[in-house]
Enzyme design. Sequence first.
Site, short mmCIF file in Angstrom:
data_model
loop_
_atom_site.label_atom_id
_atom_site.label_comp_id
_atom_site.label_asym_id
_atom_site.label_seq_id
_atom_site.Cartn_x
_atom_site.Cartn_y
_atom_site.Cartn_z
N SER A 72 41.68 -31.70 -32.49
CA SER A 72 41.53 -31.95 -33.93
C SER A 72 40.62 -30.94 -34.61
O SER A 72 40.48 -30.98 -35.84
CB SER A 72 40.99 -33.36 -34.15
OG SER A 72 41.96 -34.31 -33.75
N GLU A 95 5.12 1.63 2.99
CA GLU A 95 6.54 1.82 3.21
C GLU A 95 6.89 3.04 4.07
O GLU A 95 7.93 3.03 4.74
CB GLU A 95 7.27 1.93 1.86
CG GLU A 95 7.17 0.68 1.01
CD GLU A 95 7.87 -0.51 1.65
OE1 GLU A 95 8.98 -0.32 2.21
OE2 GLU A 95 7.31 -1.61 1.61
#
Length: 839
Positions: free
Chosen positions: A469, A185
């Site tokens: 219900s 990197e």
Amino acid sequence: MADTPDPMPRLSRRGTVVRTAAIVAIALGILVIATAIFVYSQAVGRFEVRRVALPTRIFTDLFPLEPDLALSRDSLIETLGRLGYRSGTTLDKPGDYAVKEGVVSIYIRPFKSREGDRSEQQVSIRFERGRIAEVLESPGGGAVTGAALEPELLTSVLSERLENRRPVKLDQIPDHLVDAVIVTEDVRFWQHPGVDPVGIGRALFRNLRARGVAEGGSTLTQQLVKNYYLTGERTFRRKIVEAFMSLILDAKYSKREILEAYLNDIYLGRDRSISILGVGEAARFYFGKPVTEIDVAEAALLVAMIRAPNNYTPFEHPERALERRNTVLGLLRRHDKIDQQTHDEAVEKPLPKRPNREKSGLASIPYYVDRVMHELARDYGIRDVKGRGLSIYTAIDLEWQNHAAQRVQAGLLALEKSSRRLRRSENPLEGALIAVDVPSGEIRALVGGRNYERSQFNRALAAKRQVGSLFKPFVYLAAFEPSLSGQNITPATLVNDSRFILKRRFGRDWSPRNYGEQYLGVVTVRKALVDSLNAASVRIGLSAGLDGIVRTAHALGVQSELEEVPSLILGSSEITPIEMAEAYTTIARMGSRAPLRAVRFILDDHGRVVGGDDPVEAVQVFPARNVYLAVDIMKAVIREGTGAGAGRQGFRKTAAGKTGTTNDLRDAWFAGFTPDTLALTWIGFDDNAPVGVSGSVGAVPIWARFMRDVTEGNADRDFPAPSGITFTRIDIFSGGLATPFCPPEVVRNQAFKAATAPSFACPAHMAPPPPEPLEPFDPYGLMPEDLPHDPTATSAPPQLEGGIFRPEPPPTTTLPERLPPEPEPPATETAPPPGLSGA
């Protein structure tokens, strides 16, 4: 003599320009200095906060290992895999386990618990028929009590996002991992001042040759700055700010401090739907070991994923991951960080296998974490947990959570396959499931949608939907309580289930309708609830009174505001699933209410208990006898009513429940429970479009399969009846006492409160008339009026009525034949007034 030009105006103009330029330069200088001070304070301040902040971690509770626990050997090995235990042949150190001849031996790691620190321990576990048979001290010791595995990490919170992160010191990170990061990197990391002109030039040249982005020029410091402070936007302004901050950090802090911060914050993939940050957590996730123990090949694989973790994960893209890992190994060899033999051995090493913890349903954990965060704010006053170093221990059961998410996803897919209309790419069909341990009131699983990565909206907690219900048990409970209804209504009370129009003084008339326009005439209260008959239920609700129904719902656990209108009886109010789950848990506990909770206890960063140590006291909010009457009827809902489909899905334990369907079939619900376990399911569209299926068809199968999963191996047991309850055999259609002539299929052993059972015999099934006497005279000389009357020939009591309404012809006046249960009936209106609906 000619006039000469005056030089003063020219000098004056030149001086003005100089002064202006000087002012502009000074202003720019001040602006640059102010910007530099601001950027410096931001860069240094955030770096310090992030570096010293401790993530708040959210865990399961400890995992008990005790005899008779329902746990298979494979499930235990799966749990050990998620915890990062290593499989081997011997137990050399904490974190090892071995399997031999069906016995699992574990070297348990030390960990903190509510009772204090637990030391390391070696145990051997033997299984029989899907349960732990015995737990023995290993090797060759006696029985062990109180053994447990350490809690499992669900997620940690350091910023606005959920993340798994285990900070480590640079000294704990192997040199070969540090070397691999540097050579891959930022090869000039130890030389440059935070920004690398050489690296930028090299990357620019290679990108021009490749006619694309072949290499980046960012240093490790710049990557750290982007992770800490900036977004991923690709703009010139962002790159300037990034470079400026990088120079400041490099000047302020040592290279080792910057490298340590980078290695603890680099993004390295996802564990289910939660980000993995840092090499410490990544080593645990990918290899099941601490970062101190990873070898060269494993270090190279971690570094290989830095460029694009989701593209180079060994579990999803093994070919790419292997190629990239070998590239990193080549860079290590080229820079003489490893010798040729080490390189060759690392190249030959296979990639790690997908761990056992990869359960697809555990991607739903963030939905559960939402509830944890809600409780922290509501019950403990902790509204911001970021960086506080708390350890929060929860009641989640990962097996239940996995089953819940998988059953919701599978159920929705099955519905979509059954109907092309339900298959929508945008705004797809959604669902929710909440599972509760009834005795403790603890939430064991919570799923707020089918895919957290697609939608973070938690429907289980925040979606206010009409409940249909599902609301009816509250109506029947109010009816059973004389102090609310003013009447002695029992399961055998008769009510007229015929079509009617409710006359209202203010507003349009309203007519609730049964499913398929099927009306059963005179029925019992029991039959009305079992088959979810709307016309009969509205009559019962109006007789009980709307105020009593609202008070009942609120007492049980519904917090939402309820409007006292007749359609409330059929569930027209909008209520969240979590509220309905709490109310139904109160019903399952026979009227004893304890707030649902996900958090068990909290430790601070020093291991001290700071919350959750006080026991939760339950409160009896509704008479247990009334609740038992409703539960006894709701058992029949699952056996023979609208929830009967649960048996066809393989769930056959004793349970009670209720379906719910709203107008135009927009929402489908089911809530059901055993004495120990409750689950509530909901399905619908977020835009409230019709689903087109009832609760029986849409929600019951999901519920039944989940309950079958989590209760498998548990003993079946019935709900214990409270004192003051008696049982009487009745005809479920007439409500009368069963006679020897009642067909067996209409006789039930029904619960009643003491002294409230019917006193009349079933009028539909009487003894046949006696044969005509052979002699045309009475040998004893008695007149007919003197003969004793048949005590079973009494008439039925009057029917239950309520409200001001008129029947709509033709009314049904005779007792019906036994009908099969219908799908959950939605209610409609002949002329619906604004804001009212029957459900």
